[in-house]
Design a protein around this motif. Sequence first.
Motif, PDB file in Angstrom:
ATOM      1  N   ARG A 128       0.840  -1.202   0.000  1.00 22.16           N
ATOM      2  CA  ARG A 128       0.000   0.000   0.000  1.00 22.16           C
ATOM      3  C   ARG A 128       0.879   1.258   0.000  1.00 22.16           C
ATOM      4  O   ARG A 128       1.736   1.427   0.876  1.00 22.16           O
ATOM      5  CB  ARG A 128      -0.876  -0.005   1.248  1.00 22.16           C
ATOM      6  CG  ARG A 128      -1.868   1.118   1.302  1.00 22.16           C
ATOM      7  CD  ARG A 128      -2.698   1.095   2.592  1.00 22.16           C
ATOM      8  NE  ARG A 128      -3.613   2.222   2.609  1.00 22.16           N
ATOM      9  CZ  ARG A 128      -4.734   2.260   1.907  1.00 22.16           C
ATOM     10  NH1 ARG A 128      -5.102   1.223   1.188  1.00 22.16           N
ATOM     11  NH2 ARG A 128      -5.492   3.343   1.939  1.00 22.16           N
ATOM     12  N   ASN A 129       0.674   2.091  -1.018  1.00 21.10           N
ATOM     13  CA  ASN A 129       1.417   3.353  -1.167  1.00 21.10           C
ATOM     14  C   ASN A 129       2.921   3.163  -1.349  1.00 21.10           C
ATOM     15  O   ASN A 129       3.686   4.112  -1.197  1.00 21.10           O
ATOM     16  CB  ASN A 129       1.175   4.297   0.019  1.00 21.10           C
ATOM     17  CG  ASN A 129      -0.249   4.805   0.026  1.00 21.10           C
ATOM     18  OD1 ASN A 129      -0.842   4.957  -1.044  1.00 21.10           O
ATOM     19  ND2 ASN A 129      -0.801   5.054   1.197  1.00 21.10           N
ATOM     20  N   LYS A 130       3.338   1.936  -1.611  1.00 19.94           N
ATOM     21  CA  LYS A 130       4.763   1.714  -1.867  1.00 19.94           C
ATOM     22  C   LYS A 130       5.002   1.622  -3.368  1.00 19.94           C
ATOM     23  O   LYS A 130       4.160   1.157  -4.118  1.00 19.94           O
ATOM     24  CB  LYS A 130       5.239   0.447  -1.154  1.00 19.94           C
ATOM     25  CG  LYS A 130       5.346   0.683   0.354  1.00 19.94           C
ATOM     26  CD  LYS A 130       5.888  -0.540   1.056  1.00 19.94           C
ATOM     27  CE  LYS A 130       5.751  -0.390   2.565  1.00 19.94           C
ATOM     28  NZ  LYS A 130       5.795  -1.706   3.234  1.00 19.94           N
ATOM     29  N   LYS A 131       6.190   2.085  -3.769  1.00 18.59           N
ATOM     30  CA  LYS A 131       6.517   2.084  -5.189  1.00 18.59           C
ATOM     31  C   LYS A 131       6.994   0.712  -5.641  1.00 18.59           C
ATOM     32  O   LYS A 131       7.917   0.141  -5.048  1.00 18.59           O
ATOM     33  CB  LYS A 131       7.627   3.103  -5.468  1.00 18.59           C
ATOM     34  CG  LYS A 131       7.158   4.550  -5.384  1.00 18.59           C
ATOM     35  CD  LYS A 131       8.280   5.482  -5.810  1.00 18.59           C
ATOM     36  CE  LYS A 131       7.897   6.930  -5.572  1.00 18.59           C
ATOM     37  NZ  LYS A 131       9.048   7.837  -5.804  1.00 18.59           N
TER      38      LYS A 131
ATOM     39  N   ASP B 130      -3.124  -1.722  -3.728  1.00 20.76           N
ATOM     40  CA  ASP B 130      -2.887  -0.287  -3.506  1.00 20.76           C
ATOM     41  C   ASP B 130      -1.436   0.152  -3.645  1.00 20.76           C
ATOM     42  O   ASP B 130      -1.022   1.132  -3.013  1.00 20.76           O
ATOM     43  CB  ASP B 130      -3.415   0.143  -2.125  1.00 20.76           C
ATOM     44  CG  ASP B 130      -4.889  -0.156  -1.947  1.00 20.76           C
ATOM     45  OD1 ASP B 130      -5.653   0.140  -2.880  1.00 20.76           O
ATOM     46  OD2 ASP B 130      -5.273  -0.678  -0.892  1.00 20.76           O
ATOM     47  N   ALA B 131      -0.672  -0.553  -4.448  1.00 27.57           N
ATOM     48  CA  ALA B 131       0.712  -0.132  -4.683  1.00 27.57           C
ATOM     49  C   ALA B 131       0.739   1.068  -5.625  1.00 27.57           C
ATOM     50  O   ALA B 131      -0.207   1.298  -6.381  1.00 27.57           O
ATOM     51  CB  ALA B 131       1.512  -1.284  -5.290  1.00 27.57           C
ATOM     52  N   LYS B 132       1.819   1.825  -5.541  1.00 20.63           N
ATOM     53  CA  LYS B 132       2.083   2.864  -6.534  1.00 20.63           C
ATOM     54  C   LYS B 132       2.908   2.218  -7.629  1.00 20.63           C
ATOM     55  O   LYS B 132       4.104   1.949  -7.441  1.00 20.63           O
ATOM     56  CB  LYS B 132       2.897   4.002  -5.916  1.00 20.63           C
ATOM     57  CG  LYS B 132       2.118   4.863  -4.944  1.00 20.63           C
ATOM     58  CD  LYS B 132       2.979   6.047  -4.522  1.00 20.63           C
ATOM     59  CE  LYS B 132       2.253   6.905  -3.517  1.00 20.63           C
ATOM     60  NZ  LYS B 132       3.133   7.963  -2.979  1.00 20.63           N
TER      61      LYS B 132
END
Lengths: 204, 204
Positions: free
Chosen positions: A22-25, A46-48
Motif C-alpha cells: 500500500r502506497n509503496k513504489k 494499492d501499490a504505486k
Amino acid sequence: MADEKFPEIQGGGSLILAWQVRNKKVLVVGGGEVAAGRILNLLNADAKVILISPRDGLNPEVAYRIERGQVTYHDKLFEPSDLDDPAITMVMTAVDDPEASTRIWKLCKEKRIAANIADVPPECDFYFGSVHRDGPLQIMVSTNGNGPKMANIVRRRIAATLPPNIGEAIAKVGALRKKLRVLAPGDEQGPKRMKWYVLSRKLA
Amino acid sequence: MADEKFPEIQGGGSLILAWQVRNKKVLVVGGGEVAAGRILNLLNADAKVILISPRDGLNPEVAYRIERGQVTYHDKLFEPSDLDDPAITMVMTAVDDPEASTRIWKLCKEKRIAANIADVPPECDFYFGSVHRDGPLQIMVSTNGNGPKMANIVRRRIAATLPPNIGEAIAKVGALRKKLRVLAPGDEQGPKRMKWYVLSRKLA
C-alpha cells in the motif's frame, strides 16, 4: 516421546506471505499480457505502480491503466538509473529479452530489492499463485511450480464452495473488532474475550 | 465500451506471494510461541533459519528445533551486527520489547531487508496468513487483518472440501510436466500441448 508433540518439517514449500505494498513504489518493466496481470495484482493491493515500457506494443489492458492514470508511466526502455529511487521496494519484469532481464535481476540483487523476473524461476525472490478475492478475504493457491493450471482449477473449486457472503461476513467481523479495540484499547481479543464484550454491551 | 473489458481495481488487498527462501538465511529474533510458528513456516520452505534468543524462557518447540539442529542458534540478545551478513534476506522478530523491535525494524529498513515485527502491523513488510499444506499444494487464507480466527475457520473449511488425494495428484502432474520438458525442452506446454505429447507417446 516429547519429540512427537511438535509438527514434523515437510520441506519443499514456499513461504506464503501477504505483502504490504500500500502506497509503496513497485517498478514493473514490460507492457505485455504478463505485465497487465502483475499491474492488476499490484493495484488491487494499492501499490504505486511505476511502469517502464516503450509505448510500441503495449497490451490493451496496460494501455487502459495508463490512460486512466492508474500507473505512473515512462515510455522508454529500462535503464539502471530507474532503480536509483530508494523508495522502490519491489521490481517485476516481464519482457521478451532474457539478457536484459538477467541484468535487471543482478542490479536488484546488488541493491537488495526483491524481484520477480517472469519466466525465469531462478531469478525470482517470489512467485505468484492463483488468487481468489472477495472483499477483505484473499485465498491464494500455489502448487509450487507443479501445475499452474491445477492451481487455477483448485482456486475456482474453492471459490465455488465458499458461502457467497463470506467476504461481507469477514468485513463485519473486522468492523466489530475495530469497535472492540476502541472499547478495550491494547487488548488482543480472542473469541472468548470478544463474546464477553459483546455480551457486556448487550447487557448494559 | 472498451473500458468494461478490463477488471476494475478493488484495492485494500495484499500482494500474496510465494516467497522462495530455500537455502536462504532468515533471521528470527525471539524464542517464544510466535517464534515457534515462524520457524515452522520457514523450515517447511527450506530456509536456513538463524535464531537469536537467550536460552532462558525458550518455548519447548523452539528448544526442540535447536536440539535437532534444525536451526542455527545463538544464545544471546539481538545486536545490530547480527544484520551484517549480506546473505540475510529476511528478518522476523517476536519479542516482548516494543522498543527493541522498533530498533530492529529501523535497521532492517536502512539495509533494505524485508522484515516482520510481530504484533506491530505498521512495522511489517509482510503478514502471515493461515496456510493449508498438502504436499506441493499450499493454500493461504488472509482476511487482511479483519479476523485471523476467521482465516483459520475458512482454511479448515477449504481443507475439508478438497479431495483427499489432491496433493498427490498435483505432484503427479508436476512429474509429468517435468518429463514433457525433457521430451520437448524449452517448450512452455499448455494442456492442449500436453495432451498432444501424451497421445503421441501412447501411439508411439
